[in-house]
Write an enzyme that holds these catalytic residues in place. Sequence first.
Site, PDB file in Angstrom:
ATOM      1  N   LYS A 208     -14.472  19.201  34.311  1.00 41.77           N
ATOM      2  CA  LYS A 208     -15.497  19.202  32.848  1.00 41.77           C
ATOM      3  C   LYS A 208     -14.907  18.454  31.975  1.00 41.77           C
ATOM      4  O   LYS A 208     -15.654  17.865  31.105  1.00 41.77           O
ATOM      5  CB  LYS A 208     -15.546  20.607  32.634  1.00 41.77           C
ATOM      6  CG  LYS A 208     -16.140  21.019  31.361  1.00 41.77           C
ATOM      7  CD  LYS A 208     -17.733  21.005  31.394  1.00 41.77           C
ATOM      8  CE  LYS A 208     -18.174  21.051  30.056  1.00 41.77           C
ATOM      9  NZ  LYS A 208     -19.745  20.837  29.886  1.00 41.77           N
ATOM     10  N   LEU A 254     -25.047   4.796  26.073  1.00 46.02           N
ATOM     11  CA  LEU A 254     -24.583   3.684  25.405  1.00 46.02           C
ATOM     12  C   LEU A 254     -25.559   3.317  24.334  1.00 46.02           C
ATOM     13  O   LEU A 254     -25.604   2.174  23.927  1.00 46.02           O
ATOM     14  CB  LEU A 254     -24.934   2.582  26.511  1.00 46.02           C
ATOM     15  CG  LEU A 254     -23.913   2.263  27.634  1.00 46.02           C
ATOM     16  CD1 LEU A 254     -24.226   1.126  28.430  1.00 46.02           C
ATOM     17  CD2 LEU A 254     -22.404   1.964  27.055  1.00 46.02           C
ATOM     18  N   CYS A 264     -19.523  20.281  21.983  1.00 41.40           N
ATOM     19  CA  CYS A 264     -18.752  19.943  23.062  1.00 41.40           C
ATOM     20  C   CYS A 264     -17.884  18.663  23.100  1.00 41.40           C
ATOM     21  O   CYS A 264     -16.524  18.875  23.057  1.00 41.40           O
ATOM     22  CB  CYS A 264     -19.701  19.955  24.198  1.00 41.40           C
ATOM     23  SG  CYS A 264     -20.895  21.052  24.383  1.00 41.40           S
TER      24      CYS A 264
HETATM   25  C1  UGA Z   1     -22.748  17.303  26.303  1.00 40.63           C
HETATM   26  C2  UGA Z   1     -22.766  16.995  27.794  1.00 40.63           C
HETATM   27  O1  UGA Z   1     -23.381  15.605  27.892  1.00 40.63           O
HETATM   28  C3  UGA Z   1     -23.080  17.809  28.661  1.00 40.63           C
HETATM   29  O2  UGA Z   1     -23.139  17.275  29.925  1.00 40.63           O
HETATM   30  C4  UGA Z   1     -22.294  19.172  28.656  1.00 40.63           C
HETATM   31  O3  UGA Z   1     -22.485  20.015  29.327  1.00 40.63           O
HETATM   32  C5  UGA Z   1     -22.233  19.485  27.361  1.00 40.63           C
HETATM   33  O4  UGA Z   1     -21.764  18.482  26.290  1.00 40.63           O
HETATM   34  C6  UGA Z   1     -21.242  20.671  27.160  1.00 40.63           C
HETATM   35  O5  UGA Z   1     -19.921  20.303  27.359  1.00 40.63           O
HETATM   36  O6  UGA Z   1     -21.634  21.802  27.188  1.00 40.63           O
HETATM   37  P1  UGA Z   1     -24.244  18.057  24.408  1.00 40.63           P
HETATM   38  O7  UGA Z   1     -23.147  18.229  23.286  1.00 40.63           O
HETATM   39  O8  UGA Z   1     -25.262  19.147  24.423  1.00 40.63           O
HETATM   40  O9  UGA Z   1     -23.854  17.726  25.887  1.00 40.63           O
HETATM   41  O10 UGA Z   1     -25.094  16.797  23.817  1.00 40.63           O
HETATM   42  P2  UGA Z   1     -25.147  15.146  24.255  1.00 40.63           P
HETATM   43  O11 UGA Z   1     -26.621  15.077  24.653  1.00 40.63           O
HETATM   44  O12 UGA Z   1     -24.214  14.849  25.242  1.00 40.63           O
HETATM   45  O13 UGA Z   1     -24.755  14.399  23.022  1.00 40.63           O
HETATM   46  C7  UGA Z   1     -23.614  14.533  22.370  1.00 40.63           C
HETATM   47  C8  UGA Z   1     -23.407  13.577  21.186  1.00 40.63           C
HETATM   48  O14 UGA Z   1     -23.379  12.188  21.569  1.00 40.63           O
HETATM   49  C9  UGA Z   1     -24.519  13.552  20.035  1.00 40.63           C
HETATM   50  O15 UGA Z   1     -24.106  13.649  18.716  1.00 40.63           O
HETATM   51  C10 UGA Z   1     -25.417  12.627  20.469  1.00 40.63           C
HETATM   52  O16 UGA Z   1     -26.016  12.142  19.259  1.00 40.63           O
HETATM   53  C11 UGA Z   1     -24.082  11.476  20.811  1.00 40.63           C
HETATM   54  N1  UGA Z   1     -24.631  10.360  21.579  1.00 40.63           N
HETATM   55  C12 UGA Z   1     -25.159  10.857  23.027  1.00 40.63           C
HETATM   56  C13 UGA Z   1     -24.816   8.907  21.022  1.00 40.63           C
HETATM   57  O17 UGA Z   1     -24.403   8.839  20.015  1.00 40.63           O
HETATM   58  N2  UGA Z   1     -25.165   8.171  22.019  1.00 40.63           N
HETATM   59  C14 UGA Z   1     -25.344   8.306  23.283  1.00 40.63           C
HETATM   60  O18 UGA Z   1     -25.519   7.271  23.758  1.00 40.63           O
HETATM   61  C15 UGA Z   1     -25.392   9.664  23.704  1.00 40.63           C
END
Ligand code: UGA
Length: 449
Positions: A208, A254, A264
Amino acid sequence: MKLAMVGTGYVGLVSGTCFAEFGIDVVCVDKDLSKIETLNKGGIPIFEPGLEDLVAKQVKAGRLSFTTNLTDAVKGADAVFIAVGTPPRPEDGHADLSYVYQAAKEVAALAEGYTVIVTKSTVPVGTAREVEKIVAQHKKPNVTIDVCSNPEFLREGAAINDFMRPDRVVIGTESEKAAQVMREIYRPLYINETPMVVTSPESSEIIKYAANAFLATKITFINEIANLCETTGGNVQHVAKAIGLDGRIGSKFLHAGPGYGGSCFPKDTLALTQTGQMKDTPQTIVESVVAANANRQYDMAQRVIKACGGSVTGKKIGILGVAFKPNTDDVRDAPALVIIPELQKAGAIIVAHDPEAREEASHHLSDVEWQDDPYNVAKNADALAIITEWNEYRALDMARIAGSMHEKRLVDMRNIYKPEEMEKLNFHYVSIGRAEIVPDGVEALRKVS
Ligand code: UGA
């Protein structure tokens, strides 16, 4: 099959509801009476697309119920999932496991037949072993309880789909009997050929953190490549596309932006580095990621200041989006919570909009003028900054926005607009990892000072 889900936070509520959708009887239990009352009245304490309807459907079908009574929930349950919070401890930032341990203790004391206690919350490696010890101390002598780690990989905003169509299910236990119960629970996915990784509790717990830290690293990597694009004339979207087409790298996560946030990645990357330090196996890459991401959020505020000619004192800055990402009202560790106070410190007057997160954000931000309409945010503003890529911001009438602003400056931290189009509208347009457009139409390379 009957399950109890202890904790009705994000993971608990989504998982419990989706398990009910699998056809399992699920009782969700929480100590927070007001939450349970809300749920029993058909309300949902979090914003998650599709969840309200699914909860209503499962409650109607008689498979999903909510209670504060743990005894009732544990009675007859084949498995009890622990999905309580593990917030960072204020004194040292380590995950506070007291709620997990307390739940394990109470469940163990109540279990009357063979039960699998499953840790669903994100917990540091070694937690399942601790839970085993607690269970052994508190269970009834004639009852067998196995412990299993089963981390969750769902994303906020896409939670139901992620739960129903996961890339894999991870089951961490040394008990074949417990693994069998878990396979039975996840049978609908198994039929769909979702890979199941059955491993030790330690590996499961590390999986995880490793997954989240890897994704956070990927984002931070592309953010730094974006900086390089800005100082050299590259375009990060082209770079990301091309490297992502390499199957070994993959195209997801990316998207360069203002830095990762949420409940998270920030918490889990930090926890992983702390575990590494405690075990004398430093996680130096992730340590750099944590530091780089923190800097990035401050750097975003500096970009707005720079776009305004080096000073925002007395200037009106419009902010579009404060949630850490779209489709959620969550602002935990959102870049906006760093960027807005930095701009305020520099003397800016902040006017903001977010379709869902305004209330959550107002607990963390002060002196923000909130608007219900994004167009009112832009009116008379000296600069407009897009921090969250909500869909409704992608289709704004930018000519109308440009016409209403005091100065046509747009800092697009999610690259949702095309530089050529912003140039036509005479915007001073700053985006991420692409050439800056200055009002006289000349493309400028951003010099990182
Ligand atoms: C993340 C993981 O993606 C999930 O697989 C995991 O279950 C979850 O944490 C957890 O541990 O509970 P989450 O925090 O809901 O999910 O959101 P994400 O969609 O992963 O985005 C996280 C952050 O990364 C956001 O601030 C988003 O804007 C940023 N991000 C994401 C980017 O800046 N670029 C990207 O290409 C993707």
